[in-house]
Design a protein around this motif. Structure first.
Motif, PDB file in Angstrom:
ATOM      1  N   GLU A  25       0.901  -1.310   0.081  1.00  0.00           N
ATOM      2  CA  GLU A  25       0.195   0.209  -0.063  1.00  0.00           C
ATOM      3  C   GLU A  25       1.005   1.437   0.018  1.00  0.00           C
ATOM      4  OE1 GLU A  25      -3.288   1.545   2.985  1.00  0.00           O
ATOM      5  OE2 GLU A  25      -3.424  -0.171   2.130  1.00  0.00           O
ATOM      6  N   ARG A  26       2.061   1.008   0.652  1.00  0.00           N
ATOM      7  CA  ARG A  26       2.556   2.472   0.896  1.00  0.00           C
ATOM      8  C   ARG A  26       3.363   2.720  -0.453  1.00  0.00           C
ATOM      9  NH1 ARG A  26       6.004   2.551   6.108  1.00  0.00           N
ATOM     10  NH2 ARG A  26       7.013   4.434   5.154  1.00  0.00           N
ATOM     11  N   LEU A  27       3.787   1.609  -0.580  1.00  0.00           N
ATOM     12  CA  LEU A  27       4.255   1.912  -2.231  1.00  0.00           C
ATOM     13  C   LEU A  27       3.755   2.302  -3.871  1.00  0.00           C
ATOM     14  CD1 LEU A  27       6.910  -1.184  -1.525  1.00  0.00           C
ATOM     15  CD2 LEU A  27       7.837   1.364  -1.165  1.00  0.00           C
ATOM     16  N   GLY A  28       2.854   1.558  -3.260  1.00  0.00           N
ATOM     17  CA  GLY A  28       1.622   2.105  -4.531  1.00  0.00           C
ATOM     18  C   GLY A  28       1.572   0.673  -5.003  1.00  0.00           C
ATOM     19  N   ARG A  29       2.070  -0.212  -4.641  1.00  0.00           N
ATOM     20  CA  ARG A  29       2.542  -1.790  -5.568  1.00  0.00           C
ATOM     21  C   ARG A  29       1.706  -2.844  -5.393  1.00  0.00           C
ATOM     22  NH1 ARG A  29       8.702  -1.213  -7.125  1.00  0.00           N
ATOM     23  NH2 ARG A  29       8.515   0.725  -7.865  1.00  0.00           N
ATOM     24  N   SER A  30       1.287  -4.052  -6.216  1.00  0.00           N
ATOM     25  CA  SER A  30       0.464  -5.173  -5.181  1.00  0.00           C
ATOM     26  C   SER A  30       1.596  -5.739  -4.732  1.00  0.00           C
ATOM     27  CB  SER A  30       0.740  -5.759  -6.841  1.00  0.00           C
ATOM     28  OG  SER A  30       1.425  -6.427  -7.033  1.00  0.00           O
ATOM     29  N   VAL A  31       1.003  -6.308  -3.258  1.00  0.00           N
ATOM     30  CA  VAL A  31       1.679  -7.351  -2.947  1.00  0.00           C
ATOM     31  C   VAL A  31       2.374  -8.694  -3.820  1.00  0.00           C
ATOM     32  CG1 VAL A  31       1.147  -9.326  -0.728  1.00  0.00           C
ATOM     33  CG2 VAL A  31      -0.091  -7.165  -1.106  1.00  0.00           C
ATOM     34  N   THR A  32       1.974  -8.989  -5.107  1.00  0.00           N
ATOM     35  CA  THR A  32       3.239 -10.035  -5.582  1.00  0.00           C
ATOM     36  C   THR A  32       4.037  -8.882  -6.526  1.00  0.00           C
ATOM     37  OG1 THR A  32       1.788  -8.993  -7.585  1.00  0.00           O
ATOM     38  CG2 THR A  32       0.722 -11.590  -6.336  1.00  0.00           C
ATOM     39  N   ARG A  33       3.606  -7.475  -6.508  1.00  0.00           N
ATOM     40  CA  ARG A  33       5.439  -7.151  -6.829  1.00  0.00           C
ATOM     41  C   ARG A  33       6.264  -6.764  -5.640  1.00  0.00           C
ATOM     42  NH1 ARG A  33       9.452  -6.023  -9.274  1.00  0.00           N
ATOM     43  NH2 ARG A  33       9.877  -3.773  -9.479  1.00  0.00           N
ATOM     44  N   VAL A  34       6.001  -7.040  -4.529  1.00  0.00           N
ATOM     45  CA  VAL A  34       6.034  -6.578  -3.075  1.00  0.00           C
ATOM     46  C   VAL A  34       6.906  -8.023  -2.720  1.00  0.00           C
ATOM     47  CG1 VAL A  34       6.667  -6.218  -0.663  1.00  0.00           C
ATOM     48  CG2 VAL A  34       5.140  -4.449  -1.914  1.00  0.00           C
ATOM     49  N   HIS A  35       6.594  -9.352  -3.044  1.00  0.00           N
ATOM     50  CA  HIS A  35       7.211 -10.408  -3.298  1.00  0.00           C
ATOM     51  C   HIS A  35       8.221 -10.585  -3.735  1.00  0.00           C
ATOM     52  CE1 HIS A  35       2.930 -12.233  -1.711  1.00  0.00           C
ATOM     53  NE2 HIS A  35       3.629 -11.628  -0.406  1.00  0.00           N
ATOM     54  N   GLN A  36       8.101 -10.011  -5.485  1.00  0.00           N
ATOM     55  CA  GLN A  36       8.940 -10.028  -5.818  1.00  0.00           C
ATOM     56  C   GLN A  36      10.401  -9.220  -6.013  1.00  0.00           C
ATOM     57  OE1 GLN A  36       8.869 -12.037  -9.055  1.00  0.00           O
ATOM     58  NE2 GLN A  36      10.974 -11.537  -9.578  1.00  0.00           N
ATOM     59  N   LEU A  37       9.796  -7.653  -5.641  1.00  0.00           N
ATOM     60  CA  LEU A  37      11.009  -7.313  -4.640  1.00  0.00           C
ATOM     61  C   LEU A  37      12.271  -7.749  -3.673  1.00  0.00           C
ATOM     62  CD1 LEU A  37       9.243  -3.562  -4.621  1.00  0.00           C
ATOM     63  CD2 LEU A  37      10.979  -4.265  -5.983  1.00  0.00           C
ATOM     64  N   ILE A  38      11.195  -8.144  -2.502  1.00  0.00           N
ATOM     65  CA  ILE A  38      12.587  -9.100  -1.958  1.00  0.00           C
ATOM     66  C   ILE A  38      12.746 -10.314  -2.796  1.00  0.00           C
ATOM     67  CG2 ILE A  38      11.727 -11.566  -0.320  1.00  0.00           C
ATOM     68  CD1 ILE A  38       9.235  -9.009   0.554  1.00  0.00           C
ATOM     69  N   ARG A  39      12.367 -11.264  -3.618  1.00  0.00           N
ATOM     70  CA  ARG A  39      12.934 -12.412  -4.058  1.00  0.00           C
ATOM     71  C   ARG A  39      14.029 -11.689  -5.113  1.00  0.00           C
ATOM     72  NH1 ARG A  39       7.636 -14.221  -4.510  1.00  0.00           N
ATOM     73  NH2 ARG A  39       7.084 -13.716  -6.625  1.00  0.00           N
ATOM     74  N   ASP A  40      13.842 -10.514  -5.351  1.00  0.00           N
ATOM     75  CA  ASP A  40      14.795  -9.339  -6.250  1.00  0.00           C
ATOM     76  C   ASP A  40      16.307  -9.371  -5.404  1.00  0.00           C
ATOM     77  OD1 ASP A  40      13.980 -10.553  -8.697  1.00  0.00           O
ATOM     78  OD2 ASP A  40      12.554  -8.569  -8.730  1.00  0.00           O
ATOM     79  N   GLY A  41      15.628  -9.511  -3.959  1.00  0.00           N
ATOM     80  CA  GLY A  41      17.332  -8.377  -3.507  1.00  0.00           C
ATOM     81  C   GLY A  41      16.669  -6.808  -3.183  1.00  0.00           C
ATOM     82  N   HIS A  42      15.841  -5.829  -3.469  1.00  0.00           N
ATOM     83  CA  HIS A  42      15.681  -4.410  -2.961  1.00  0.00           C
ATOM     84  C   HIS A  42      14.887  -4.690  -1.716  1.00  0.00           C
ATOM     85  CE1 HIS A  42      15.901  -3.420  -7.156  1.00  0.00           C
ATOM     86  NE2 HIS A  42      15.706  -4.510  -7.745  1.00  0.00           N
TER      87      HIS A  42
END
Length: 121
Positions: A25-42
């Motif tokens: 919500e804070r980043l204005g992205r979907s939860v699945t996109r946050v999952h990808q940010l974590i997998r990608d190491g961001h």
């Protein structure tokens, strides 16, 4: 799709951890996109009280703290695991002063990255 990497909770209890849904919500992205940010190491996630979350200090308003993804990458490339990276980012260092995550938030990212690079040697 691979599982979301999560470190054990190695942080002090007073370090605020934001649930992934709130991060999205804070980043204005979907939860699945946050999952990808974590997998990608961001971002790094940890499991606190059975739920996945991200330290609030990793977020600057509606963005990821500048320099955090690069610092995570440097430390991973040096062989550090998620829990070790979290510990390092939140461990006070009198020479910074403060913690590495405080330094990144305070626009001292170049020094934090230099130290992260040196840790690999």
């Amino acid at each position: 799709m691979s599982a979301i990497p999560a470190a054990p909770d190695v942080l002090a209890p007073d370090v605020e951890v934001v649930p992934l849904e709130a991060v999205a919500e804070r980043l204005g992205r979907s939860v699945t996109r946050v999952h990808q940010l974590i997998r990608d190491g961001h971002l790094l996630a940890l499991r606190r009280e059975g739920s996945l979350g991200v330290p609030d200090a990793f977020l600057d308003g509606n963005e990821i703290v500048k320099g955090l993804p690069g610092t995570i990458t440097l430390l991973r490339d040096s062989g550090y695991h998620e829990d070790e990276i979290l510990r390092w980012l939140f461990t006070p260092d009198d020479t910074l002063p403060g913690t590495p995550i405080d330094a990144l938030r305070g626009d001292r990212g170049r020094e934090v990255k230099r130290r992260a690079q040196a840790m690999g040697f």
